[in-house]
Write an enzyme that holds these catalytic residues in place. Structure first.
Site, PDB file in Angstrom:
ATOM      1  N   THR A  12      38.415  37.233  45.819  1.00 38.52           N
ATOM      2  CA  THR A  12      38.319  38.480  46.587  1.00 38.52           C
ATOM      3  C   THR A  12      38.847  38.299  48.001  1.00 38.52           C
ATOM      4  O   THR A  12      39.502  39.192  48.556  1.00 38.52           O
ATOM      5  CB  THR A  12      36.846  38.935  46.666  1.00 38.52           C
ATOM      6  OG1 THR A  12      36.420  39.273  45.354  1.00 38.52           O
ATOM      7  CG2 THR A  12      36.678  40.145  47.562  1.00 38.52           C
ATOM      8  N   SER A  54      38.655  34.137  40.317  1.00 36.00           N
ATOM      9  CA  SER A  54      38.013  32.895  39.879  1.00 36.00           C
ATOM     10  C   SER A  54      37.353  33.007  38.519  1.00 36.00           C
ATOM     11  O   SER A  54      36.944  31.999  37.944  1.00 36.00           O
ATOM     12  CB  SER A  54      37.027  32.377  40.928  1.00 36.00           C
ATOM     13  OG  SER A  54      35.814  33.081  40.898  1.00 36.00           O
ATOM     14  N   THR A  85      34.280  34.093  44.529  1.00 31.32           N
ATOM     15  CA  THR A  85      32.861  33.718  44.550  1.00 31.32           C
ATOM     16  C   THR A  85      32.258  33.554  43.155  1.00 31.32           C
ATOM     17  O   THR A  85      31.247  32.879  43.000  1.00 31.32           O
ATOM     18  CB  THR A  85      32.019  34.769  45.319  1.00 31.32           C
ATOM     19  OG1 THR A  85      32.122  36.022  44.646  1.00 31.32           O
ATOM     20  CG2 THR A  85      32.472  34.911  46.741  1.00 31.32           C
ATOM     21  N   ASP A  86      32.896  34.170  42.144  1.00 23.33           N
ATOM     22  CA  ASP A  86      32.236  34.189  40.829  1.00 23.33           C
ATOM     23  C   ASP A  86      32.021  32.789  40.251  1.00 23.33           C
ATOM     24  O   ASP A  86      30.992  32.535  39.625  1.00 23.33           O
ATOM     25  CB  ASP A  86      33.043  35.057  39.848  1.00 23.33           C
ATOM     26  CG  ASP A  86      32.928  36.539  40.200  1.00 23.33           C
ATOM     27  OD1 ASP A  86      32.009  36.908  40.956  1.00 23.33           O
ATOM     28  OD2 ASP A  86      33.767  37.331  39.731  1.00 23.33           O
TER      29      ASP A  86
HETATM   30  N1  ASP Z   1      36.018  38.222  40.929  1.00 20.74           N
HETATM   31  C1  ASP Z   1      36.157  37.627  42.232  1.00 20.74           C
HETATM   32  C2  ASP Z   1      36.476  36.142  42.045  1.00 20.74           C
HETATM   33  O1  ASP Z   1      35.603  35.391  41.758  1.00 20.74           O
HETATM   34  C3  ASP Z   1      34.896  37.798  43.018  1.00 20.74           C
HETATM   35  C4  ASP Z   1      34.922  37.238  44.419  1.00 20.74           C
HETATM   36  O2  ASP Z   1      35.775  36.488  44.827  1.00 20.74           O
HETATM   37  O3  ASP Z   1      33.968  37.593  45.178  1.00 20.74           O
HETATM   38  O4  ASP Z   1      37.602  35.756  42.174  1.00 20.74           O
END
Ligand code: ASP
Length: 325
Positions: A12, A54, A85-86
């Site tokens: 993100t 991710s 973050t995932d």
């Molecule tokens: N779907 C995103 C990822 O993990 C979520 C994030 O980065 O907050 O790449």
């Protein structure tokens, strides 16, 4: 001035809006351009080995990141890795096993909002990460929402809030407040790092639910070398699956009986449903390790050996604060 390598991988933090939702689109240079003040206290170079949401990260990508760090280790004082973050907690745990005894900090960060959004947390997280990377601490950690969490102890516990990560069964290492690092647990490694270039990718996880169809253990266990079972509470296996479990163990596979409860860990000695498993060769429990660490540690251990005694010894050797038991 410290020399930092910024490793961008997508997520993100580096995403742009598209007609079908957010997708990674910003380059490492564009990320860095959003935090011009870092140049006042460090020198930064960038690489971008991946550009993924991710959700798409796999163990092969962890090996690739480990390789980038190994090749650049002597040329930089610290590494800041931007990541979605995932699966950030899995990558932080994996790097804790792949790059051990690092005197140079490997700081992972990300954000809940893209870095060019008005209300973003990304600029703060990135600034904090550079600041922590320059602070003189060692080891693999996550810097997020003003907190510093050991790489083996993080779990994403909130899908939207800016304090997305929690340190599980272990205190936070530090906080960042008013541009200062407030250190609770100093971590100073010395000497040379130990890099691992192999992971066993045939590791799987199955989560118990009441009424899980019989045969589910075998269906998954037959396709992997290491099976993690997320059971209940301090740990136990329902009677109906015992024979399936024994068949998997007799085939020489490693089974880890973990728990679905995030805090306080397993203790198979407490109940008969768990106690009866303790003497079975090839069966381990994670105690206070996080699930993310259990998964990636098992991949690391089985990438090194299949000898049961050695598997047990490595699995229970603490790495980067992963195990207190
Ligand atoms: N779907 C995103 C990822 O993990 C979520 C994030 O980065 O907050 O790449």
């Amino acid at each position: 001035m410290k020399k930092i390598l910024l490793i961008a991988t997508g997520g993100t933090i580096a995403s742009r809006k598209t007609l079908s939702g957010l997708a990674p689109g910003l380059s490492a240079e564009e990320l860095l351009a959003q935090v011009p003040d870092v140049r006042k206290f460090c020198q930064v170079e960038v690489v971008q080995p991946l550009n993924l949401d991710s959700t798409n990260i796999s163990p092969g990508d962890w090996l690739l990141l480990g390789g980038v760090i190994e090749r650049n280790y002597d040329s930089f004082d610290a590494f800041v890795i931007c990541h979605g973050t995932d699966t950030l907690a899995y990558t932080a745990a994996a790097l804790s096993y792949l790059v051990q005894n690092t005197s140079k900090p490997l700081v992972l960060t990300g954000a809940q909002r893209p870095i060019d959004a008005e209300d973003t947390d990304a600029r703060q997280n990135l600034m904090d990460s550079f600041r922590y990377a320059c602070s003189g601490d060692s080891g693999v950690c996550i810097v997020f929402g003003g907190r510093v969490i050991a790489g083996t102890r993080a779990r994403k516990t909130r899908t939207k809030s800016y304090n997305a990560f929690t340190s599980i069964n272990f205190p936070e290492l530090a906080e960042l407040r008013d541009q200062r690092v407030l250190r609770f647990i100093p971590f100073r490694e010395s000497g040379r790092p130990v890099f691992t270039r192999e992971l066993c990718q045939r590791v799987a996880l199955i989560k118990l639910i009441p009424g899980l169809p019989e045969g589910a253990f075998s269906a998954i266990g037959d396709r992997c070398d290491g099976l993690i079972i997320e059971s209940y509470g301090v740990g136990g296996i329902p009677d109906v699956y015992l024979s399936e479990l024994d068949r998997i163990l007799q085939a020489g596979k490693t089974v880890v009986l973990a728990t679905q409860v995030p805090q306080e860990g397993s203790d198979l000695s407490v109940y008969q449903v768990g106690h009866r498993l303790r003497e079975r060769a090839g069966l381990l429990e994670p105690y206070d390790m996080t699930l993310e660490s259990t998964v990636t540690k098992l991949m690391w251990v089985l990438g090194k050996t299949r000898e049961p005694g050695e598997v047990r010894r490595l699995f229970y050797t603490p790495v980067n604060f992963d195990l207190l038991f």
